[in-house]
Design a protein around this motif. Structure first.
Motif, PDB file in Angstrom:
ATOM      1  N   THR A  97       6.926   3.945 -11.055  1.00 32.80           N
ATOM      2  CA  THR A  97       6.543   4.400 -12.399  1.00 32.80           C
ATOM      3  C   THR A  97       5.683   5.654 -12.378  1.00 32.80           C
ATOM      4  O   THR A  97       5.639   6.383 -13.345  1.00 32.80           O
ATOM      5  CB  THR A  97       5.765   3.299 -13.162  1.00 32.80           C
ATOM      6  N   MET A  98       4.965   5.850 -11.311  1.00 34.03           N
ATOM      7  CA  MET A  98       4.187   7.090 -11.217  1.00 34.03           C
ATOM      8  C   MET A  98       5.175   8.225 -10.952  1.00 34.03           C
ATOM      9  O   MET A  98       5.830   8.241  -9.906  1.00 34.03           O
ATOM     10  CB  MET A  98       3.174   6.954 -10.077  1.00 34.03           C
ATOM     11  N   PRO A  99       5.322   9.151 -11.933  1.00 32.95           N
ATOM     12  CA  PRO A  99       6.342  10.175 -11.768  1.00 32.95           C
ATOM     13  C   PRO A  99       5.974  11.171 -10.662  1.00 32.95           C
ATOM     14  O   PRO A  99       4.806  11.311 -10.317  1.00 32.95           O
ATOM     15  CB  PRO A  99       6.375  10.887 -13.118  1.00 32.95           C
ATOM     16  N   THR A 130       0.841  -1.190   0.000  1.00 29.89           N
ATOM     17  CA  THR A 130       0.000   0.000   0.000  1.00 29.89           C
ATOM     18  C   THR A 130       0.872   1.233   0.000  1.00 29.89           C
ATOM     19  O   THR A 130       2.022   1.208   0.400  1.00 29.89           O
ATOM     20  CB  THR A 130      -0.901   0.025   1.241  1.00 29.89           C
ATOM     21  N   TRP A 131       0.257   2.283  -0.455  1.00 34.14           N
ATOM     22  CA  TRP A 131       0.988   3.524  -0.592  1.00 34.14           C
ATOM     23  C   TRP A 131       0.568   4.408   0.576  1.00 34.14           C
ATOM     24  O   TRP A 131      -0.503   4.994   0.559  1.00 34.14           O
ATOM     25  CB  TRP A 131       0.634   4.153  -1.933  1.00 34.14           C
ATOM     26  N   SER A 132       1.408   4.461   1.596  1.00 37.48           N
ATOM     27  CA  SER A 132       0.968   5.192   2.784  1.00 37.48           C
ATOM     28  C   SER A 132       1.402   6.646   2.702  1.00 37.48           C
ATOM     29  O   SER A 132       2.471   6.967   2.209  1.00 37.48           O
ATOM     30  CB  SER A 132       1.512   4.537   4.044  1.00 37.48           C
ATOM     31  N   ASN A 165      -6.015  21.815  -9.329  1.00 35.77           N
ATOM     32  CA  ASN A 165      -6.922  21.812 -10.480  1.00 35.77           C
ATOM     33  C   ASN A 165      -7.169  20.401 -10.989  1.00 35.77           C
ATOM     34  O   ASN A 165      -8.296  20.036 -11.341  1.00 35.77           O
ATOM     35  CB  ASN A 165      -6.357  22.673 -11.610  1.00 35.77           C
ATOM     36  N   ILE A 166      -6.077  19.613 -11.037  1.00 34.79           N
ATOM     37  CA  ILE A 166      -6.241  18.228 -11.497  1.00 34.79           C
ATOM     38  C   ILE A 166      -7.174  17.486 -10.544  1.00 34.79           C
ATOM     39  O   ILE A 166      -8.068  16.741 -10.971  1.00 34.79           O
ATOM     40  CB  ILE A 166      -4.888  17.505 -11.559  1.00 34.79           C
ATOM     41  N   ILE A 167      -6.982  17.710  -9.235  1.00 36.24           N
ATOM     42  CA  ILE A 167      -7.841  17.025  -8.271  1.00 36.24           C
ATOM     43  C   ILE A 167      -9.299  17.453  -8.492  1.00 36.24           C
ATOM     44  O   ILE A 167     -10.217  16.612  -8.496  1.00 36.24           O
ATOM     45  CB  ILE A 167      -7.374  17.318  -6.836  1.00 36.24           C
TER      46      ILE A 167
END
Lengths: 309, 448
Positions: free
Chosen positions: A101-103, A23-25, A116-118
Motif C-alpha cells: 500500500t505504500m506507493p 520487516t522491511w529490509s 526534502n521530505i526526509i
C-alpha cells in the motif's frame, strides 16, 4: 464515503498482500546512503509542501498520530519512533521503492524532493543529528577517461565487466569500483547478482544463471553501470550476448487472439459475425427483391373474380 | 401460410379508410406543433455546435466517468425501439389479432427511436467527423462494432416492416382519390409500388412480412443483448453480470410498451380513432404491460438481490450507493414508481382503462429513462483501482446544461419523426383492419 471506500480497498489489498509483521529490509549499501549536504530550513519547508500533497492522506500530520489506522501494515506517524529509527538511507529507499500500500515515489518525486521530505520528517525528531556523506576521494586521477566492457567467461560461466581508465593515451585497469549489472526484460531491468567491486585487474565478476530466457536466439541485452554514479559519473555500457536460454514462445500478438488486430481475430468470431450479418442481409435483400416482383405484378391485369377491391 | 387468402369487407373498408385518412395532412395545428419542435431542436443543435467546437470537455464526463447521460440515453432509445419487434414479431407470430390496430404505431416508434439511437451515439463521440473510422478500422472482436451493425440492421428491418404493410394502404388512399398536395401524392405513388391489390401481390406481401417478422426477432434480441454487452463484458461491479442480456431485453419490453401506450392514447384522442383504439385494446395493452413488468421485475430481483446478499467487497460499495447512497432516490423512484407500483395496480381492470393506463405509462417511461441512468453512471463512479488525487468534480458526475440539451434534442428528434410519419401516412393499417375474419381458425397465422 469516499474515504471509507479508499480505506476499504487499501486494507483489502493489504490483507492479501502480506502480513503486517514482516520487516522491511533495505539493502546494506542503500541503508548507508547519506545526503551530501546538510538539511536547511528551506529544504524542510519544501519537504512539508510535498508531504502535505502526497503523504498526508495516509500518514497524517507528523506528530499528531492521525495517520490512517485502518491500513495494514500501519503507515505509522512519521514523527514516531518506528519511523525515526530508520536511517536516512532507509527512509530514502522506502520512499523511493514503496511496498504494497505504500506507493513507490521513485518516478513521482525527484531525488531532491525525497531528501526534502526526509529533512521535514527529521525536523520532528529533536534527537536527530544529521550525518552527511563526505565527498569520497577516489584513487582515480583527475581527467581519466573511464570505459567499461562486458564479456562472458565461458570457462567459469560468469559475466565479467572490465573497467579501464585512459589518461595521456595510457590505458590501465581500474580496481575498487562498485559496478552493477542489469539484464533487459520486457518491462524494466533485472539486476544480475549483487553489485560487485572491480578487482586489481579491473574486473567485476557476476555469477550467471543460464536459465534466464533471452530472445529467440538466446540474446540478452546487458547493461553495466556504477553503483555510485554520483562519484564516477553516469557512464554505463551495454552489450548483447548470446548467453540466455533461447525463448521460442511465440509473441503474444502472433496468433489469432481476442486482443489482436482484425486480421488476427479468432476465427470463430469472424465466422460468427460475418455469418450472422450475411444471413440476415440475404433475407433483407430477398424481401427487397420481392418488392420488385410486387411492382412487376402491378402491370398484370386482374380477372373480375379475383378482384379484391 | 401461402394458403392465406385475403377477403375484404367492403363496407368496413370504406368506413375505416374514411376515418383513418381524415386526420392526415399537414394542417395548421400540425404546423404550429412542428415549428415549436423545430425551434426547440434548433436550441439543442446550438448546444451541440458548442460541443462540436469545444469537444466533450463541455459535458460532465471526465476520465473516471467517461460514459454519462448520452450512453444512458442511447440505451433508452434502443430499448424503446425494440417494441416494434415485441408487437409485430412476438405477439403477432403468436397469432393474436388484437394487435392489428397498433402494429403500425409500434413500427413508427421502432423506426424513429432506432434512427435517433444512432445519432445519440454520435453525440457521445469526441471526434464525430471520424465516424467512418468505425467501419474502416473497426475490430470484429469489439462489441461496439457489433452494436453498430445490429442497430443499422434493425433500423432497416423496422423500416421495411413499416413500409411493406403500408403499400396497400397507400394504394387504397390513391384509389379513393384522397385529397392531398402534389408532393405527397408523388410519395404515395412511389411507395405504393404499382399496387393493384392483385392477389399475388398480397401473397408476396404476406410472405415478405412474415419473413421479416421472423427475422426481426433475433435481430432485436441481438441489438439489445449487444447493447447490454457493451457494459457486461467489462469486469466492473454493477455490470459484471451474466443476466445482463435478458435483463436489458425484458427492460426494453417495458419501456417500449409504455411508449406505445402513450402514442396510442395520443392518436386515439387527437385523431379521433376511439372506435378502433378502444377500451378493450387498452385493456389488452395493459395486460401485456403487466406481463412484461412482471418478467422485468423478476430479472431485477436477480440482478440486485443476489449481489446484495453476497455483498462482495466492490459490489457492496456499489449496492450501498444505489440503495441508500447518492443514487438512492433515483433508484427507488425508478424501481417503485416505474415498475413495482405499475405492476401491482395493473392487475385491476379499472387501471387498464385508457386514461389511467396512459398515466401509468408516463411513470413507467420516466422510470425507465432513469433506470438506464442508474445502470450506466454509478458503476462508472466505482472503478476497481481508485484513482488518486483527482479533483472532486472528476469523480462525481453531473451532466452539464449542454449535455442535457443535446439529450433533450434527441428526444425532440424522435418525436418529430413520429409526428411527420403519423401525419404523412395512415397510423392504422386500413386493409388489415378491413380484412374479413377467417372463419377457420386453423388457417390463420398462429404458429403455436
Amino acid at each position: 464515503m469516499r474515504r471509507y471506500y479508499t480505506t476499504l480497498i487499501l486494507s483489502v489489498c493489504a490483507v492479501f498482500g502480506l502480513s503486517a509483521q514482516s520487516t522491511w529490509s533495505v539493502p546494506q549499501d542503500q541503508k548507508e546512503k547519506l545526503n551530501t549536504i546538510e538539511f536547511t530550513e528551506s529544504m524542510e519547508k519544501s519537504g512539508a509542501d510535498v508531504f502535505a500533497g502526497k503523504c498526508k492522506v495516509c500518514h497524517g500530520v507528523p506528530g499528531q498520530n492521525n495517520f490512517n489506522a485502518l491500513l495494514n501494515p500501519s503507515p505509522g506517524d512519521p514523527a514516531g519512533d518506528k519511523f525515526q529509527k530508520n536511517t536516512d538511507g532507509e527512509l530514502f529507499y522506502k520512499i523511493s521503492e514503496g511496498r504494497v500500500t505504500m506507493p513507490s515515489f521513485k518516478t513521482a518525486l525527484s531525488k531532491d524532493d525525497i531528501w526534502n521530505i526526509i529533512a521535514y520528517v527529521r525536523s520532528f525528531n529533536p534527537t536527530y543529528v544529521q550525518e552527511t556523506s563526505e565527498k569520497i576521494e577516489t584513487n582515480i586521477p583527475e581527467g581519466t577517461q573511464l570505459a567499461m566492457d562486458i564479456s562472458y567467461n565461458t570457462d567459469k560461466d560468469v559475466v565479467e565487466v572490465l573497467l579501464t581508465g585512459t589518461l595521456n593515451d595510457i590505458t590501465n585497469p581500474v580496481g575498487g569500483v562498485n559496478i552493477k549489472l542489469m539484464a533487459q526484460r520486457y518491462f524494466g531491468n533485472l539486476q544480475i547478482d549483487e553489485a560487485k567491486s572491480t578487482n586489481k585487474r579491473g574486473i567485476a565478476t557476476f555469477s550467471w544463471n543460464k536459465e534466464l530466457p533471452g530472445d529467440s536466439l538466446g540474446n540478452i541485452e546487458l547493461m553495466a553501470s556504477f553503483v555510485d554514479s554520483d562519484i564516477y559519473g553516469p557512464l554505463s555500457s551495454e552489450k548483447k550476448l548470446v548467453i540466455g536460454k533461447p525463448n521460442n514462445n511465440p509473441p503474444l500478438n502472433k496468433g489469432r487472439a481476442m486482443w489482436n488486430t482484425v486480421k488476427k481475430a479468432p476465427l470463430w468470431i469472424i465466422i460468427g459475425y460475418t455469418g450472422a450479418v450475411l444471413i440476415v442481409w440475404i433475407f433483407i435483400f430477398y424481401v427487397l427483391f420481392s418488392l420488385k416482383n410486387i411492382f412487376a405484378l402491378g402491370k398484370e391485369s386482374i380477372s373480375e373474380d379475383e378482384k379484391l377491391i | 401460410m401461402s394458403g392465406h387468402n385475403i377477403k375484404f369487407n367492403k363496407e368496413k373498408l370504406d368506413k375505416i379508410a374514411t376515418d383513418v385518412l381524415k386526420p392526415l395532412g399537414f394542417n395548421g395545428a400540425f404546423k404550429v406543433w412542428m415549428s415549436f419542435l423545430t425551434v426547440a431542436l434548433l436550441a439543442c443543435l446550438y448546444a451541440y455546435s458548442i460541443q462540436y467546437r469545444e469537444g466533450l470537455i463541455v459535458t460532465g464526463m471526465r476520465d473516471m466517468v467517461s460514459w454519462g447521460m448520452y450512453i444512458a440515453n442511447f440505451v433508452f432509445f434502443v430499448a424503446t425501439a425494440l417494441v416494434g419487434m415485441l408487437i409485430s414479431g412476438v405477439i403477432g407470430l403468436l397469432g393474436y389479432k388484437w394487435i392489428k390496430p397498433i402494429t403500425r404505431i409500434a413500427e413508427i416508434i421502432a423506426v424513429a427511436f432506432a434512427a435517433v439511437a444512432g445519432l445519440v451515439i454520435v453525440s457521445d463521440m469526441g471526434r464525430p467527423e471520424r465516424l467512418l473510422h468505425v467501419f474502416m478500422y473497426g475490430r470484429v472482436q469489439s462489441p461496439i462494432l457489433w452494436d453498430v451493425t445490429v442497430v443499422t440492421t434493425y433500423l432497416v428491418i423496422s423500416t421495411l416492416l413499416y413500409l411493406l404493410p403500408l403499400i396497400p394502404d397507400l394504394a387504397i388512399a390513391r384509389g379513393r382519390g384522397h385529397e392531398m398536395p402534389k408532393w405527397q401524392a408523388k410519395i404515395y405513388e412511389l411507395l405504393s409500388f404499382n399496387w393493384t391489390h392483385h392477389p399475388k401481390q398480397y401473397q408476396l406481401l404476406f410472405k415478405s412480412t412474415r419473413l421479416l417478422f421472423i427475422l426481426v426477432i433475433p435481430t432485436a434480441f441481438a441489438i439489445h443483448t449487444v447493447t447490454s454487452w457493451l457494459l457486461a463484458v467489462n469486469s466492473r461491479s454493477g455490470w459484471d453480470s451474466t443476466i445482463f442480456g435478458p435483463y436489458f431485453l425484458t427492460g426494453a419490453f417495458v419501456t417500449g410498451m409504455a411508449a406505445v401506450v402513450i402514442a396510442v392514447f395520443f392518436f386515439r384522442n387527437s385523431y379521433k380513432l376511439r372506435e378502433y383504439l378502444d377500451d378493450s385494446l387498452f385493456d389488452k395493452m395493459g395486460k401485456l404491460l403487466e406481463f412484461v413488468c412482471v418478467v422485468y421485475f423478476y430479472f431485477n430481483l436477480n440482478e440486485f438481490v443476489v449481489p446484495a446478499y453476497k455483498m462482495k467487497e466492490f459490489d457492496a460499495v456499489h449496492i450501498h450507493e444505489l440503495f441508500v447512497g447518492k443514487h438512492a432516490i433515483m433508484f427507488w423512484f425508478s424501481q417503485i414508481c416505474g415498475l413495482i407500483i405499475p405492476m401491482i395496480i395493473l392487475l385491476w381492470k379499472p387501471f387498464r382503462k385508457p386514461v389511467p393506463l396512459f398515466i401509468i405509462s408516463l411513470f413507467v417511461i420516466v422510470g425507465a429513462w432513469l433506470k438506464r441512468y442508474i445502470i450506466v453512471i454509478p458503476t462508472m463512479e466505482h472503478p476497481f483501482l481508485p484513482i488518486q488525487n483527482l479533483p472532486n468534480e472528476w469523480i462525481v458526475y453531473s451532466p452539464t446544461v449542454i449535455e442535457t440539451m443535446v439529450t433533450i434534442g434527441s428526444i425532440i428528434m424522435g418525436v418529430m419523426i413520429i409526428s411527420v410519419l403519423a401525419k404523412l401516412f395512415p397510423v392504422i393499417p386500413i386493409w388489415e383492419m378491413a380484412e374479413e375474419e377467417d372463419q377457420n381458425e386453423d388457417k390463420t397465422t398462429k404458429i403455436i
